[in-house]
Design a protein around this motif. Structure first.
Motif, PDB file in Angstrom:
ATOM      1  N   GLU A 103      -1.820 -14.156  -4.491  1.00  0.00           N
ATOM      2  CA  GLU A 103      -2.667 -13.154  -3.841  1.00  0.00           C
ATOM      3  C   GLU A 103      -2.430 -11.781  -4.453  1.00  0.00           C
ATOM      4  OE1 GLU A 103      -1.828 -13.334   0.334  1.00  0.00           O
ATOM      5  OE2 GLU A 103      -2.581 -15.394   0.515  1.00  0.00           O
ATOM      6  N   ILE A 104      -1.192 -11.483  -4.796  1.00  0.00           N
ATOM      7  CA  ILE A 104      -0.852 -10.189  -5.399  1.00  0.00           C
ATOM      8  C   ILE A 104      -1.544 -10.052  -6.748  1.00  0.00           C
ATOM      9  CG2 ILE A 104       1.024  -8.794  -6.372  1.00  0.00           C
ATOM     10  CD1 ILE A 104       1.245  -8.937  -3.372  1.00  0.00           C
ATOM     11  N   THR A 105      -1.412 -11.068  -7.605  1.00  0.00           N
ATOM     12  CA  THR A 105      -1.979 -10.971  -8.948  1.00  0.00           C
ATOM     13  C   THR A 105      -3.507 -11.028  -8.927  1.00  0.00           C
ATOM     14  OG1 THR A 105      -1.650 -13.347  -9.283  1.00  0.00           O
ATOM     15  CG2 THR A 105       0.077 -11.880 -10.093  1.00  0.00           C
ATOM     16  N   GLU A 106      -4.091 -11.810  -8.016  1.00  0.00           N
ATOM     17  CA  GLU A 106      -5.550 -11.867  -7.918  1.00  0.00           C
ATOM     18  C   GLU A 106      -6.108 -10.519  -7.503  1.00  0.00           C
ATOM     19  OE1 GLU A 106      -6.344 -15.031  -5.183  1.00  0.00           O
ATOM     20  OE2 GLU A 106      -5.732 -16.584  -6.608  1.00  0.00           O
ATOM     21  N   ARG A 164      -5.384   2.941  -7.321  1.00  0.00           N
ATOM     22  CA  ARG A 164      -5.468   1.654  -6.657  1.00  0.00           C
ATOM     23  C   ARG A 164      -4.079   1.209  -6.264  1.00  0.00           C
ATOM     24  NH1 ARG A 164      -8.872  -3.441  -8.794  1.00  0.00           N
ATOM     25  NH2 ARG A 164      -7.498  -4.903  -7.805  1.00  0.00           N
ATOM     26  N   ARG A 165      -3.876   0.883  -5.031  1.00  0.00           N
ATOM     27  CA  ARG A 165      -2.560   0.470  -4.558  1.00  0.00           C
ATOM     28  C   ARG A 165      -2.465  -1.048  -4.626  1.00  0.00           C
ATOM     29  NH1 ARG A 165       1.813   1.786  -2.098  1.00  0.00           N
ATOM     30  NH2 ARG A 165       1.559   3.786  -1.127  1.00  0.00           N
ATOM     31  N   THR A 166      -1.367  -1.518  -5.177  1.00  0.00           N
ATOM     32  CA  THR A 166      -1.126  -2.951  -5.221  1.00  0.00           C
ATOM     33  C   THR A 166      -0.813  -3.436  -3.814  1.00  0.00           C
ATOM     34  OG1 THR A 166      -0.231  -2.757  -7.438  1.00  0.00           O
ATOM     35  CG2 THR A 166       0.301  -4.752  -6.241  1.00  0.00           C
ATOM     36  N   LYS A 167      -1.417  -4.535  -3.461  1.00  0.00           N
ATOM     37  CA  LYS A 167      -1.216  -5.121  -2.141  1.00  0.00           C
ATOM     38  C   LYS A 167       0.251  -5.508  -1.963  1.00  0.00           C
ATOM     39  CE  LYS A 167      -3.068  -9.155   0.258  1.00  0.00           C
ATOM     40  NZ  LYS A 167      -4.038 -10.225   0.100  1.00  0.00           N
ATOM     41  N   GLY A 181       4.097 -11.111 -12.743  1.00  0.00           N
ATOM     42  CA  GLY A 181       4.046 -10.309 -13.961  1.00  0.00           C
ATOM     43  C   GLY A 181       4.603  -8.908 -13.758  1.00  0.00           C
ATOM     44  N   GLY A 182       5.572  -8.773 -12.854  1.00  0.00           N
ATOM     45  CA  GLY A 182       6.189  -7.480 -12.607  1.00  0.00           C
ATOM     46  C   GLY A 182       5.466  -6.624 -11.581  1.00  0.00           C
ATOM     47  N   LEU A 183       4.364  -7.110 -11.032  1.00  0.00           N
ATOM     48  CA  LEU A 183       3.607  -6.326 -10.059  1.00  0.00           C
ATOM     49  C   LEU A 183       4.300  -6.224  -8.713  1.00  0.00           C
ATOM     50  CD1 LEU A 183      -0.016  -7.616 -10.690  1.00  0.00           C
ATOM     51  CD2 LEU A 183       0.939  -5.402 -11.315  1.00  0.00           C
ATOM     52  N   TRP A 184       5.059  -7.239  -8.355  1.00  0.00           N
ATOM     53  CA  TRP A 184       5.711  -7.247  -7.042  1.00  0.00           C
ATOM     54  C   TRP A 184       7.151  -7.667  -7.206  1.00  0.00           C
ATOM     55  CZ3 TRP A 184       5.553 -11.623  -3.010  1.00  0.00           C
ATOM     56  CH2 TRP A 184       6.110 -11.189  -1.802  1.00  0.00           C
ATOM     57  N   ARG A 185       8.031  -6.777  -6.868  1.00  0.00           N
ATOM     58  CA  ARG A 185       9.462  -7.068  -6.851  1.00  0.00           C
ATOM     59  C   ARG A 185       9.966  -6.624  -5.485  1.00  0.00           C
ATOM     60  NH1 ARG A 185      13.956  -7.759 -10.321  1.00  0.00           N
ATOM     61  NH2 ARG A 185      15.848  -6.916  -9.415  1.00  0.00           N
ATOM     62  N   PRO A 186       9.977  -7.550  -4.523  1.00  0.00           N
ATOM     63  CA  PRO A 186      10.425  -7.149  -3.187  1.00  0.00           C
ATOM     64  C   PRO A 186      11.867  -6.650  -3.237  1.00  0.00           C
ATOM     65  CG  PRO A 186      10.163  -9.532  -3.308  1.00  0.00           C
ATOM     66  CD  PRO A 186       9.676  -8.972  -4.607  1.00  0.00           C
ATOM     67  N   SER A 187      12.149  -5.671  -2.429  1.00  0.00           N
ATOM     68  CA  SER A 187      13.488  -5.073  -2.430  1.00  0.00           C
ATOM     69  C   SER A 187      14.469  -5.965  -1.666  1.00  0.00           C
ATOM     70  CB  SER A 187      13.440  -3.702  -1.770  1.00  0.00           C
ATOM     71  OG  SER A 187      13.224  -3.848  -0.383  1.00  0.00           O
ATOM     72  N   PRO A 188      15.752  -5.846  -2.006  1.00  0.00           N
ATOM     73  CA  PRO A 188      16.758  -6.559  -1.221  1.00  0.00           C
ATOM     74  C   PRO A 188      16.678  -6.174   0.262  1.00  0.00           C
ATOM     75  CG  PRO A 188      17.732  -5.721  -3.241  1.00  0.00           C
ATOM     76  CD  PRO A 188      16.338  -5.149  -3.159  1.00  0.00           C
ATOM     77  N   GLY A 189      16.245  -4.944   0.533  1.00  0.00           N
ATOM     78  CA  GLY A 189      16.113  -4.476   1.903  1.00  0.00           C
ATOM     79  C   GLY A 189      15.014  -5.162   2.688  1.00  0.00           C
ATOM     80  N   SER A 190      14.116  -5.860   1.976  1.00  0.00           N
ATOM     81  CA  SER A 190      13.107  -6.651   2.685  1.00  0.00           C
ATOM     82  C   SER A 190      13.426  -8.144   2.612  1.00  0.00           C
ATOM     83  CB  SER A 190      11.700  -6.378   2.133  1.00  0.00           C
ATOM     84  OG  SER A 190      11.597  -6.767   0.786  1.00  0.00           O
ATOM     85  N   VAL A 191      14.052  -8.576   1.539  1.00  0.00           N
ATOM     86  CA  VAL A 191      14.345 -10.004   1.360  1.00  0.00           C
ATOM     87  C   VAL A 191      15.494 -10.477   2.247  1.00  0.00           C
ATOM     88  CG1 VAL A 191      15.176 -11.743  -0.287  1.00  0.00           C
ATOM     89  CG2 VAL A 191      13.362 -10.159  -0.951  1.00  0.00           C
TER      90      VAL A 191
END
Length: 179
Positions: free
Chosen positions: A122-125, A32-35, A66-76
């Motif tokens: 939305e990510i955690t849901e 399952r891929r995290t959104k 909860g650690g599921l999404w950590r956007p990269s500096p390259g996107s932020v």
């Protein structure tokens, strides 16, 4: 790697490791891929709460998911530049860091989005309750394992290895159970 062998051949020599873990493994091979999160919307929502610097936003999004999404500096950071170019945020130097805040135009845009589900929710849901707690549970497990390996005697380290191997077998057993 042996000369003339492929990575797959080398890996097969040690037995099947099961489906991969990480960006490729969770996606197309039955996992399952995290959104992926909407970095633009998340930045605007965070800045609606208070001014922040880029790295602080990355940490905040990781914490809220909860650690599921950590956007990269390259996107932020490119998104911050784009939002600044659009006149929605402004940045200023503060204590050696660039602190970003909403402009009046940016505040107006976030007010129109008020009442919507925040991007991090939305990510955690989508991931479910268990996945939300996985990151912190793995961190606590690794801390305990490090302590046993550092402070334990040889017998304790061997027992810890047995626990880890048993946990791996039990996890695969969950997947093998009939519904």
């Amino acid at each position: 790697m042996r000369r003339g062998s492929t990575h797959r051949e080398e890996r097969a020599a040690f037995g099947d490791w099961g489906p991969g873990f990480g960006p490729r493994g969770r996606g197309g091979r039955g996992g399952r891929r995290t959104k992926r999160g909407n970095v633009r919307a998340a930045i605007l929502a965070l800045l609606a709460e208070r001014p922040m610097h880029g790295y602080e936003m990355i940490q905040e999004l990781e914490s809220r998911t909860g650690g599921l999404w950590r956007p990269s500096p390259g996107s932020v950071y490119p998104t911050l530049q784009l939002l600044e170019d659009e006149g929605l945020i402004s940045g200023r130097e503060s204590s050696g860091k660039r602190l970003f805040a909403l402009t009046d135009t940016g505040r107006a845009e976030t007010e129109t989005a008020a009442g919507r589900t925040p991007p991090w929710a939305e990510i955690t849901e989508d991931a479910g309750e268990a996945a939300t707690h996985l990151h912190s549970a793995m961190g606590r497990l690794m801390m305990a394992l490090r302590q046993v390996m550092h402070a334990g005697d040889e017998e304790q380290r061997e027992r810890a290895l047995e626990v880890i191997n048993d946990a791996r077998r039990r996890l695969y057993g969950i997947l093998a159970e009939d519904d």
